[in-house]
Motif scaffolding. Structure first.
Motif, PDB file in Angstrom:
ATOM      1  N   ASP A  96       0.848  -1.209   0.000  1.00 52.44           N
ATOM      2  CA  ASP A  96       0.000   0.000   0.000  1.00 52.44           C
ATOM      3  C   ASP A  96       0.877   1.250   0.000  1.00 52.44           C
ATOM      4  N   PHE A  97       1.889   1.206   0.892  1.00 53.46           N
ATOM      5  CA  PHE A  97       2.734   2.394   1.032  1.00 53.46           C
ATOM      6  C   PHE A  97       3.451   2.685  -0.291  1.00 53.46           C
ATOM      7  N   LEU A  98       3.979   1.608  -0.898  1.00 58.53           N
ATOM      8  CA  LEU A  98       4.747   1.804  -2.136  1.00 58.53           C
ATOM      9  C   LEU A  98       3.840   2.170  -3.299  1.00 58.53           C
ATOM     10  N   ALA A  99       2.579   1.698  -3.253  1.00 59.54           N
ATOM     11  CA  ALA A  99       1.628   2.097  -4.304  1.00 59.54           C
ATOM     12  C   ALA A  99       1.411   3.604  -4.244  1.00 59.54           C
ATOM     13  N   ARG A 100       1.416   4.137  -3.032  1.00 56.74           N
ATOM     14  CA  ARG A 100       1.142   5.567  -2.849  1.00 56.74           C
ATOM     15  C   ARG A 100       2.404   6.419  -2.968  1.00 56.74           C
ATOM     16  N   PHE A 101       3.511   5.919  -2.387  1.00 61.52           N
ATOM     17  CA  PHE A 101       4.720   6.743  -2.291  1.00 61.52           C
ATOM     18  C   PHE A 101       5.948   6.124  -2.951  1.00 61.52           C
ATOM     19  N   GLY A 102       5.729   5.056  -3.689  1.00 64.16           N
ATOM     20  CA  GLY A 102       6.869   4.462  -4.404  1.00 64.16           C
ATOM     21  C   GLY A 102       7.409   5.472  -5.410  1.00 64.16           C
ATOM     22  N   GLY A 103       8.741   5.451  -5.595  1.00 64.82           N
ATOM     23  CA  GLY A 103       9.326   6.397  -6.543  1.00 64.82           C
ATOM     24  C   GLY A 103       9.569   7.753  -5.923  1.00 64.82           C
ATOM     25  N   ARG A 104       9.093   7.937  -4.687  1.00 65.70           N
ATOM     26  CA  ARG A 104       9.397   9.204  -3.987  1.00 65.70           C
ATOM     27  C   ARG A 104       9.589   8.946  -2.498  1.00 65.70           C
ATOM     28  N   THR A 105      10.098   7.744  -2.202  1.00 67.14           N
ATOM     29  CA  THR A 105      10.495   7.404  -0.829  1.00 67.14           C
ATOM     30  C   THR A 105      11.961   7.009  -0.859  1.00 67.14           C
ATOM     31  N   VAL A 106      12.777   7.705  -0.073  1.00 65.29           N
ATOM     32  CA  VAL A 106      14.199   7.368  -0.021  1.00 65.29           C
ATOM     33  C   VAL A 106      14.516   6.778   1.348  1.00 65.29           C
ATOM     34  N   VAL A 140      13.359   3.567  -2.333  1.00 66.08           N
ATOM     35  CA  VAL A 140      12.821   2.309  -1.811  1.00 66.08           C
ATOM     36  C   VAL A 140      12.008   1.624  -2.907  1.00 66.08           C
ATOM     37  N   ASP A 141      12.286   0.336  -3.104  1.00 64.68           N
ATOM     38  CA  ASP A 141      11.425  -0.443  -4.004  1.00 64.68           C
ATOM     39  C   ASP A 141      10.842  -1.589  -3.178  1.00 64.68           C
ATOM     40  N   ASP A 142      10.304  -2.600  -3.832  1.00 62.25           N
ATOM     41  CA  ASP A 142       9.573  -3.620  -3.052  1.00 62.25           C
ATOM     42  C   ASP A 142      10.498  -4.689  -2.458  1.00 62.25           C
ATOM     43  N   GLY A 143      11.818  -4.424  -2.594  1.00 63.95           N
ATOM     44  CA  GLY A 143      12.756  -5.353  -1.949  1.00 63.95           C
ATOM     45  C   GLY A 143      13.253  -4.780  -0.634  1.00 63.95           C
ATOM     46  N   THR A 146      17.024  -2.614  -1.766  1.00 65.37           N
ATOM     47  CA  THR A 146      17.399  -2.983  -3.150  1.00 65.37           C
ATOM     48  C   THR A 146      17.070  -1.895  -4.165  1.00 65.37           C
ATOM     49  N   GLY A 147      16.525  -0.785  -3.757  1.00 62.05           N
ATOM     50  CA  GLY A 147      16.079   0.214  -4.740  1.00 62.05           C
ATOM     51  C   GLY A 147      17.242   0.960  -5.372  1.00 62.05           C
ATOM     52  N   PRO A 148      16.958   1.735  -6.422  1.00 58.96           N
ATOM     53  CA  PRO A 148      17.997   2.469  -7.159  1.00 58.96           C
ATOM     54  C   PRO A 148      18.790   3.416  -6.254  1.00 58.96           C
ATOM     55  N   ILE A 149      20.107   3.346  -6.383  1.00 60.10           N
ATOM     56  CA  ILE A 149      21.013   4.094  -5.502  1.00 60.10           C
ATOM     57  C   ILE A 149      21.126   5.541  -5.972  1.00 60.10           C
ATOM     58  N   ILE A 150      21.018   6.470  -5.036  1.00 62.89           N
ATOM     59  CA  ILE A 150      21.154   7.902  -5.349  1.00 62.89           C
ATOM     60  C   ILE A 150      22.570   8.379  -5.029  1.00 62.89           C
ATOM     61  N   ALA A 151      23.067   8.009  -3.851  1.00 59.50           N
ATOM     62  CA  ALA A 151      24.419   8.447  -3.441  1.00 59.50           C
ATOM     63  C   ALA A 151      24.980   7.477  -2.415  1.00 59.50           C
ATOM     64  N   GLN A 152      26.335   7.427  -2.360  1.00 61.59           N
ATOM     65  CA  GLN A 152      26.992   6.584  -1.357  1.00 61.59           C
ATOM     66  C   GLN A 152      28.179   7.333  -0.772  1.00 61.59           C
ATOM     67  N   GLY A 153      28.507   6.978   0.462  1.00 63.33           N
ATOM     68  CA  GLY A 153      29.687   7.562   1.109  1.00 63.33           C
ATOM     69  C   GLY A 153      30.525   6.428   1.687  1.00 63.33           C
TER      70      GLY A 153
END
Ligand code: GRF
Length: 200
Positions: A96-106, A140-143, A146-153
């Motif tokens: 439910d959460f990802l249906a609503r906020f997937g693609g804009r949850t980091v 955040v994806d459904d894993g 596992t979602g697409p990485i934006i930045a790392q340190g």
């Protein structure tokens, strides 16, 4: 944005400080509410001290995980955020959460994904004998982590490190990485193309 926390909330505090000081890094970002999966945590106290609305959704208050996920989704949606930031939030966000906020949850994770995902990333890197580890801010994806990485340190592992010493050093890098990423997402458009994140 709505920030989700489960513990001490030092990542939340870094965002609050950067926004309050109107520093260039977080310029354009605004926190409208803070949510948690448990009451009585320092993260919620930090939000209250900043005068922010808070909400708590505890799994045990719902008859199923799906019901909890739906409640968390509604509680978050009440603030109509453009972005959700999971900053030390220790629950897996459901469909439910990802249906609503997937693609804009980091999410921020204290390891260099894809290495050492899950709830013990710092401990696992140390136990493995990694010479470098670090932190990852990703969508955040459904894993799990596992979602697409934006930045790392990157953070060096020292021979004398135990889990808490290493985690504190990671969190120093993590806090500034999160502020920088959130500021960029707040100021620029972005697109997720498969595993790639383009921030225009
Ligand atoms: C952070 O390192 C986060 O990546 C991990 O737990 C820690 C939370 O720290 N999941 P805080 O609550 O932001 O102080």
């Amino acid at each position: 944005m709505v920030v989700l926390v489960s513990g001490s909330g030092t990542n939340l505090q870094a965002l609050l400080d950067a926004i309050t000081e109107e520093g260039p890094a977080a310029y354009g970002a605004e926190i409208v509410a803070v949510g948690a999966d448990r009451a009585g945590i320092a993260g919620l106290e930090r939000a209250e001290r900043a005068g922010l609305p808070t909400f708590v959704c505890r799994v045990k208050d719902y008859e199923s995980r799906a019901a909890w996920d739906a409640a968390l989704t509604e509680a978050t949606a009440a603030y109509a955020p453009d972005l959700v930031v999971s900053a030390g939030f220790m629950k897996i966000l459901g469909k439910d959460f990802l249906a609503r906020f997937g693609g804009r949850t980091v999410n921020t994770h204290p390891a260099l994904l894809p290495s050492f995902p899950g709830a013990h990333g710092v401990r696992d890197a140390l136990a493995y004998g990694a010479k470098v580890t670090g932190c990852t801010v990703h969508f955040v994806d459904d894993g799990v982590d596992t979602g697409p990485i934006i930045a790392q340190g990157v953070v060096e592992v020292r021979d004398e490190d135990d889990e808490s010493a290493l985690h504190e050093r990671i969190k120093e890098v993590e806090r500034s990485l999160l502020v920088e990423v959130v500021g960029r997402l707040a100021r620029h458009g972005y697109r997720i193309e498969g595993r790639k994140v383009r921030i225009s």
